[in-house]
Write a protein that holds these residues in place. Structure first.
Motif, short mmCIF file in Angstrom:
data_model
loop_
_atom_site.label_atom_id
_atom_site.label_comp_id
_atom_site.label_asym_id
_atom_site.label_seq_id
_atom_site.Cartn_x
_atom_site.Cartn_y
_atom_site.Cartn_z
N ALA A 114 0.82 -1.21 0.00
CA ALA A 114 0.00 0.00 0.00
C ALA A 114 0.85 1.26 0.00
N THR A 115 2.04 1.22 0.62
CA THR A 115 2.95 2.36 0.55
C THR A 115 3.40 2.58 -0.89
N THR A 116 3.74 1.49 -1.58
CA THR A 116 4.08 1.61 -3.00
C THR A 116 2.91 2.20 -3.77
N ALA A 117 1.68 1.77 -3.45
CA ALA A 117 0.50 2.29 -4.15
C ALA A 117 0.35 3.80 -3.92
N VAL A 118 0.56 4.25 -2.68
CA VAL A 118 0.50 5.68 -2.40
C VAL A 118 1.55 6.43 -3.23
N ALA A 119 2.74 5.84 -3.33
CA ALA A 119 3.81 6.47 -4.12
C ALA A 119 3.46 6.48 -5.61
N VAL A 120 2.94 5.36 -6.12
CA VAL A 120 2.57 5.32 -7.55
C VAL A 120 1.51 6.37 -7.85
N ASP A 121 0.54 6.50 -6.98
CA ASP A 121 -0.52 7.50 -7.19
C ASP A 121 0.05 8.91 -7.21
N ALA A 122 1.05 9.15 -6.36
CA ALA A 122 1.64 10.49 -6.27
C ALA A 122 2.67 10.78 -7.36
N LEU A 123 3.30 9.73 -7.91
CA LEU A 123 4.44 9.93 -8.80
C LEU A 123 4.21 9.53 -10.25
N ALA A 124 3.38 8.52 -10.49
CA ALA A 124 3.26 8.00 -11.86
C ALA A 124 2.58 9.02 -12.77
N PRO A 125 2.97 9.04 -14.05
CA PRO A 125 2.25 9.90 -14.99
C PRO A 125 0.76 9.59 -14.97
N LEU A 126 -0.06 10.62 -15.10
CA LEU A 126 -1.50 10.42 -15.05
C LEU A 126 -1.99 9.56 -16.21
N ASN A 127 -1.21 9.57 -17.31
CA ASN A 127 -1.61 8.77 -18.48
C ASN A 127 -0.86 7.44 -18.54
N ALA A 128 -0.28 6.99 -17.41
CA ALA A 128 0.42 5.70 -17.39
C ALA A 128 -0.57 4.58 -17.73
N LEU A 279 2.74 14.30 -0.36
CA LEU A 279 1.33 14.31 0.02
C LEU A 279 0.90 15.63 0.65
N SER A 280 1.87 16.42 1.12
CA SER A 280 1.53 17.73 1.67
C SER A 280 1.72 18.84 0.64
N GLY A 281 2.07 18.46 -0.60
CA GLY A 281 2.19 19.44 -1.67
C GLY A 281 3.48 20.23 -1.68
N LYS A 282 4.46 19.83 -0.86
CA LYS A 282 5.73 20.57 -0.81
C LYS A 282 6.64 20.21 -1.98
N VAL A 283 6.37 19.07 -2.61
CA VAL A 283 7.16 18.62 -3.77
C VAL A 283 6.18 18.26 -4.87
N GLN A 284 6.52 18.62 -6.08
CA GLN A 284 5.64 18.38 -7.21
C GLN A 284 5.94 17.03 -7.88
N ARG A 285 4.98 16.59 -8.69
CA ARG A 285 5.21 15.39 -9.50
C ARG A 285 6.45 15.58 -10.38
N PRO A 286 7.20 14.51 -10.61
CA PRO A 286 8.38 14.65 -11.46
C PRO A 286 8.01 14.76 -12.94
N ASP A 287 8.91 15.40 -13.71
CA ASP A 287 8.79 15.26 -15.16
C ASP A 287 9.44 13.91 -15.51
N TYR A 288 9.22 13.43 -16.67
CA TYR A 288 9.78 12.14 -17.04
C TYR A 288 10.81 12.29 -18.15
N LYS A 289 11.65 13.35 -18.02
CA LYS A 289 12.78 13.48 -18.93
C LYS A 289 13.81 12.38 -18.65
N ARG A 290 13.79 11.85 -17.44
CA ARG A 290 14.58 10.65 -17.10
C ARG A 290 13.78 9.84 -16.10
N SER A 291 14.19 8.60 -15.93
CA SER A 291 13.41 7.70 -15.08
C SER A 291 13.39 8.16 -13.62
N VAL A 292 12.34 7.75 -12.94
CA VAL A 292 12.11 8.10 -11.55
C VAL A 292 12.22 6.83 -10.71
N PHE A 293 12.92 6.92 -9.59
CA PHE A 293 13.12 5.78 -8.70
C PHE A 293 12.51 6.10 -7.34
#
Length: 317
Positions: A114-128, A279-293
């Motif tokens: 579920a932690t991974t799921a929270v991260a995927v929701d916050a980080l994955a491209p919306l069109n993944a 989750l508190s909005g202090k950091v934005q979603r990444p761009d995908y110019k390179r892979s995200v870990f």
């Protein structure tokens, strides 16, 4: 007040978890961390004498809920293979009494996925659309359960070497997790054009090399509790946008981060953000110019939050 805690077995924990919105509990936890309403110390690792194994204590305080606790997980070396167990003790901050003692096997599986799921929701491209899962055990299957509804996935592909040796019943049971799920014949077939790659293995060494991917993707890693275990080559951190579950503790425990710092010039200050910040909005979603870990090590607070949720649905005794 009784000082005898509720004792929850593994099967009881499984039944309780089915009644709880696990990702939502974890989202609240990470927001509480961001707001200073929770405390997450570093993991405590202790070796047994004569190489007999070790144990890790995962601690945490949930001030708003008035509880603290510890999950303790031994790694016991045996001739027939290592034994790993885990138990979570929930304590009251008000009375100082034990509230719950829970077999943490199911908690660990649920909170990891579920932690991974929270991260995927916050980080994955919306069109993944294309999801790859490397690994096929209980934790990998739990990842599918929590992540299958987060995006409009067009296909889900799972690969692990062990699948070739599993019987037809086991393969059919895995495929019933989601009608879009297929079992890939090779790691390369599973990874082809993947937007999100979930590494859910017990491997102590790399299982994929991000440099070999055909396009930028989100890669999540949970690893295992073998010493310095890692699922990507440590040097690859220098080429990735790195996120983690909690920046104050993860770099001190994650194997690839420790090795990258010692041998490849990587520094934890390069971490873009963690789940409290996302989750508190202090950091934005990444761009995908390179892979995200995204790397999670498992926080004691996650176990304690789930133990508290289980305690809340127990009948009084």
């Amino acid at each position: 007040m009784s000082a005898t805690p509720h004792v929850i077995t593994q099967s009881q924990a499984r039944e309780c978890l089915a009644q709880i919105d696990v990702p939502q509990i974890l989202r609240k936890l990470f927001r509480d961390l961001a707001a200073g309403r929770a405390v997450q110390p570093a993991q405590q690792w202790v070796a047994f004498p004569q190489g007999a194994g070790d144990f890790i204590n995962y601690l945490g305080v949930l001030a708003e809920d008035g509880v603290y606790g510890v999950k303790t997980s031994p790694y016991i070396v045996r001739e027939q293979g290592p034994l790993v167990t885990a138990w979570t003790l929930l304590m009251s901050m008000h009375s100082g009494q034990p509230l719950l003692l829970c077999d943490a096997g199911e908690l660990t599986t649920a909170r990891t996925a579920a932690t991974t799921a929270v991260a995927v929701d916050a980080l994955a491209p919306l069109n993944a659309r294309r999801l790859a899962i490397i690994g096929s055990g209980k934790v990998a299957q739990a990842h599918v359960h929590y992540i299958k509804g987060l995006r409009d996935w067009q296909n889900l592909r799972m690969y692990s070497p062990g699948l070739k040796h599993s019987d037809a019943e086991e393969r059919a049971r895995i495929q019933r997790l989601d009608p879009r799920l297929t079992l890939a014949d090779s790691r390369e077939a599973a990874l082809e054009d993947a937007d999100v790659i979930l590494l859910c293995t017990s491997s102590a060494g790399p299982v994929i090399d991000p440099a070999s991917l055909s396009k930028a993707a989100l890669i999540t890693s949970i690893s295992t509790n073998a010493p310095r275990a890692h699922e990507v080559p440590p040097q690859s951190l220098n080429t990735l946008q790195v996120f983690c579950d909690y920046r104050l503790t993860t770099p001190g425990s994650a194997g690839e981060m420790l090795i990258a710092g010692e041998q490849h010039g990587w520094d934890s200050s390069a971490i873009v953000g963690d789940l409290p910040e996302l989750l508190s909005g202090k950091v934005q979603r990444p761009d995908y110019k390179r892979s995200v870990f995204f790397r999670s090590i498992g926080l004691g607070l996650e176990d304690i939050a789930l133990a508290n949720a289980i305690y809340q649905i127990q009948p009084p005794h």
